[in-house]
Every structure is written in C-alpha cells, then in structure tokens.
Design a protein around this motif. Structure first.
Motif, PDB file in Angstrom:
ATOM      1  N   LEU A 170      42.721  48.615  39.475  1.00 40.40           N
ATOM      2  CA  LEU A 170      41.483  48.671  38.692  1.00 40.40           C
ATOM      3  C   LEU A 170      41.705  48.167  37.267  1.00 40.40           C
ATOM      4  O   LEU A 170      40.770  47.682  36.627  1.00 40.40           O
ATOM      5  N   ALA A 171      42.925  48.314  36.766  1.00 40.90           N
ATOM      6  CA  ALA A 171      43.228  47.730  35.452  1.00 40.90           C
ATOM      7  C   ALA A 171      43.189  46.211  35.518  1.00 40.90           C
ATOM      8  O   ALA A 171      42.809  45.544  34.542  1.00 40.90           O
ATOM      9  N   GLU A 172      43.547  45.645  36.673  1.00 43.71           N
ATOM     10  CA  GLU A 172      43.483  44.200  36.870  1.00 43.71           C
ATOM     11  C   GLU A 172      42.064  43.730  37.159  1.00 43.71           C
ATOM     12  O   GLU A 172      41.676  42.617  36.804  1.00 43.71           O
ATOM     13  N   TYR A 173      41.279  44.576  37.809  1.00 50.97           N
ATOM     14  CA  TYR A 173      39.907  44.228  38.199  1.00 50.97           C
ATOM     15  C   TYR A 173      38.945  45.321  37.717  1.00 50.97           C
ATOM     16  O   TYR A 173      38.379  46.081  38.511  1.00 50.97           O
ATOM     17  N   PRO A 174      38.763  45.452  36.406  1.00 50.64           N
ATOM     18  CA  PRO A 174      37.951  46.555  35.855  1.00 50.64           C
ATOM     19  C   PRO A 174      36.485  46.484  36.250  1.00 50.64           C
ATOM     20  O   PRO A 174      35.776  47.493  36.143  1.00 50.64           O
TER      21      PRO A 174
END
Length: 440
Positions: free
Chosen positions: A279-283
């Motif tokens: 999720l940090a990569e795809y917020p």
C-alpha cells in the motif's frame, strides 16, 4: 424513604441504535452495586455486558431475552437511598416483564424498597415513600456471591452456548486456568446428546421433516454483515485478479524469524506487513469513494482489517495504524484481536474504521475466492491455502509450497494496471521476502 431510578440502554457507540437482550444477569429483588453488569446484550458489532450506574434493589426489568431494545429504552429500575432501620418486612417488587406484583406489604400497602449507592444525574426519577405508620424496611442484604462454576465463565459466548444446549454450568468442571469453563468444555459435556439428536430418521437420508423449516433472524452481527455485504454488492463495481506464488522462501524466512525464541510471529502478521508495504507503493488503493460528492478519498493511514470466523459469524477486527507496526507488533495485535473476537469481547471501535482488508480464506482449506469488498473499503487481498505443488525452478521441476493470491478492488478507484501492479508486488514479496527490505 427510597428513591427509584430508571436505567436506560446506554449509547454503545459507533452509531449503534439498538441491541438484543441476550441474558439477564439479575432478577427483580436482587441487590446490585454500582457498575455491576446487569444484562448481556448483542449489538451489530459485539456482545457486551452492560453495567448499572446505580446501587440498590432491582424493582423492575424491561425486555425479554431475545427482544430488541432501542438506545434510550428502559432496562431496569433500581431503588436507591439511605438504609432504613432493620427488623421489618422484606422488600417486594414488580417485574415489568410479567406485569404482576411479586408481593405486597403486611397491610396491602404499595411496594416498599430501599437501596444504596451513587447515581448519574441524568436519570429519570420517581420516589416511593413508606406509608404512614407502615413498617420500616431493613437495609438490603449483601449481594449474593455467584456460583463458582458460573463465575469461572469469562466468555459470554460460552454462557450463551450452554444456555442454548440446556446445560447447567454449575455441573461443568472447567478445564481452563483457575477452573475457567471454555467452549470445548460445553461441547464435550453436550456431545452425546447432540450426537443422538443429529442421527437421521430411517429412510430420510439424514434430512429433517420437510415441513420443519427453521427461521433464523438476521440480527446482531449476522444482520449487520448481511446488510454491509448487500450494500457492497449494490454500490461497488468490483473486479478480481489472481496469481499463484511460490511461498517456499516466505515460510523459510518466517521460521528464521521465530528461531530466536522471542514471541512467535504469525504467518498472517507477515502477510499483513507485506500488505502495508504494498500500500505504500500503491497508496491509491488505500481509499474509499464518497458517492454523494463523487470523489475518491485517499486515506493517509492504513487501518488493516482481517477476516475472522467466530461462533457469531464473520467479523473483521481492525489493526489501527498497521503501517506504523513491524511484523512482531502486527502479530501481537492480531493475536489479541483474534482472541477477543472468539470470546465476543471486541469493542465496537475495534470492528470499524478499516481502510483495507486481508482475507485469509486458506484456513478453510480452499485455494481461491472472489470475496465481496468490505464496504466502504476499495480493496481486499485474499490468501488461499499454502500447499505443495509442482513448480518450475531454474528450468527444473520441483515441489514447492504454492499459494494463490487474489485481489478484489473497486474499479472506480483504479484500473486493472494498478490492481495488477499491487498484486504482483505482493507476490514478489511472497516469493522473495528480501524485496521487503526496500521498505524497511
């Protein structure tokens, strides 16, 4: 002089407007102390014991077991006040669930009760006075000590299971710490009778009489889940993609993590840590849709829900600020919430506010699933069972531990490219856990 105060069903938080009376813990005429639990209720979020803010004698109860009451409806009336001189007739009361008085004074006068304790100022009040010349009322006796077997039952679910099966808990020896009666104890005590009841009638192939249909109300947790899933299906245009991944290295990494002898890190916690990294990569996937404003709302913090199956149905406890926790911290919090879910002691706030859900349906022995999104969240990662399967490694066929990962997403929030990128990142972390080092 005694004063009767009314205790109403309090606001249980999280916008809950009603609760079902599961079990009364006191009777009319019982003496209660301040903050003593008096009734067990089930809401759409959890099963809770409701404490009474007054001390005194219970004069009336409102609501039969199994009935639903709205917030603010009367639960109890309690007679409170200064104890009067001893040596007079015992107190009497009227139970509002039956509508009939339980007794009267020697001269046929109105019911006279006395209690003690402190009271909340907002309660509605009415006063009962001793008739002129009437007998004095003694101070209430100390509250009875619960039977040890009953006192040793911590879980409301265990008590409810015993009640449904007609089991007297006083006859059960608990196998848990300090004589705690567990669900397994109740099931063991009722297993022979349950087995006989389940035997099929001759010639019916194990089915009951076709006319004996059973209706189960959609209330409490089951009703709330049904409504949320129905709303999700109505409002969210969801789609699912999936991929197989070689989890052999992930399992080896977890064994290495747990080899040091510290508290064990669960596999679910490792997967949760992978989710927060993804999720940090795809917020854009940590989001919800405001349909009225026609806006996508991207959320800054990850509150990670995980699906947990309980006796009361499917619940989704939420790990707050999961993005700020490491694998060990996630494991500890998931363990705490899972135990609370099993015992029915989750607070309503622990079941709401999730932004992303991890669904480990592999615990049911299945490979894949296309789950319904947990409205109003925009995405969910599903994890199937990990099983040995043939897999090509460096051009050679080998037996590897393989898992199927599925990703269900709200197509309004992202397109297939973003969803596929997220799922591929998760699969890469599963196959090569060192990928996680980039985000640590």
């Amino acid at each position: 002089m005694a004063e009767v105060r009314e205790f109403t069903l309090p606001d249980l938080g999280e916008g809950l407007t009603e609760a079902e009376v599961v079990r009364w813990l006191v009777k009319v005429g019982d003496v209660v102390v301040v903050d003593q639990p008096v009734v067990e209720v089930e809401t759409a979020k959890a099963m809770v014991e409701v404490p009474c803010p007054y001390g005194g004698v219970v004069t009336a109860r409102f609501g039969e077991e199994g009935s639903e009451l709205p917030v603010g409806a009367p639960l109890l009336t309690v007679a409170v006040g200064e104890p009067l001189p001893a040596g007079a007739a015992a107190p009497h009361a009227k139970d509002s669930t039956s509508g009939a008085p339980e007794g009267r004074g020697a001269e046929g006068s109105g019911n006279v009760l006395v209690g003690y304790g402190t009271q909340a100022p907002a309660a509605r009040r009415r006063r009962i006075r001793t008739p002129a010349g009437g007998p004095a009322v003694p101070p209430p006796a100390p509250a009875p000590v619960p039977d040890p077997a009953t006192r040793a039952v911590i879980s409301p679910l265990v008590r409810r299971l015993a009640r449904e099966r007609g089991l007297d808990l006083a006859e059960v020896r608990g196998s848990g710490p300090d004589g705690l009666i567990t669900r397994a104890d109740v099931e063991r005590a009722t297993a022979p009778a349950e087995h006989r009841a389940a035997e099929p009638a001759p010639g019916r192939g194990g089915l009951q009489d076709a006319g004996a249909a059973r209706r189960i109300p959609l209330r409490g947790v089951r009703g709330a889940v049904a409504e949320k899933l129905s709303r999700s299906r109505r409002e969210i245009p969801d789609a699912t993609c999936w991929v197989d991944a070689d989890a052999t290295e992930l399992l080896a990494a977890r064994r290495a993590m747990n080899a040091a002898g510290d508290p064990k890190v669960s596999l679910l916690a490792v997967l949760a840590r992978i989710c927060t990294a993804a999720l940090a990569e795809y917020p854009e996937l940590n989001a919800t849709v405001d349909t009225e404003a026609r806006e996508i709302v991207r959320l800054s913090g990850v509150h990670l829900g995980f699906a947990a199956q309980t006796d009361r149905g499917l619940v989704v406890p939420v790990v707050r600020d999961a993005h700020l926790r490491n694998a060990a911290e996630l494991s500890e919090e998931i363990g705490r919430l899972t135990e609370a879910a099993r015992t029915g002691s989750l607070a309503p706030a622990e079941l709401t506010g999730g932004t992303f859900t991890l669904n480990n349906y592999g615990v049911f022995g299945v490979d894949g699933s296309t789950p319904i999104l947990n409205h109003p969240e925009a995405a969910m990662l599903g994890v199937g069972r990990i099983a040995p399967k043939p897999w090509v490694v460096d051009g050679e066929l080998a037996v590897r531990q393989v898992v199927q990962l599925s990703f269900t997403f709200d197509h309004r929030v992202c397109d297939g490219g973003t969803a596929g990128g997220f799922l591929r990142y998760v699969a890469d972390c599963v196959e090569r856990p060192a990928v996680l080092l980039r985000s640590l």
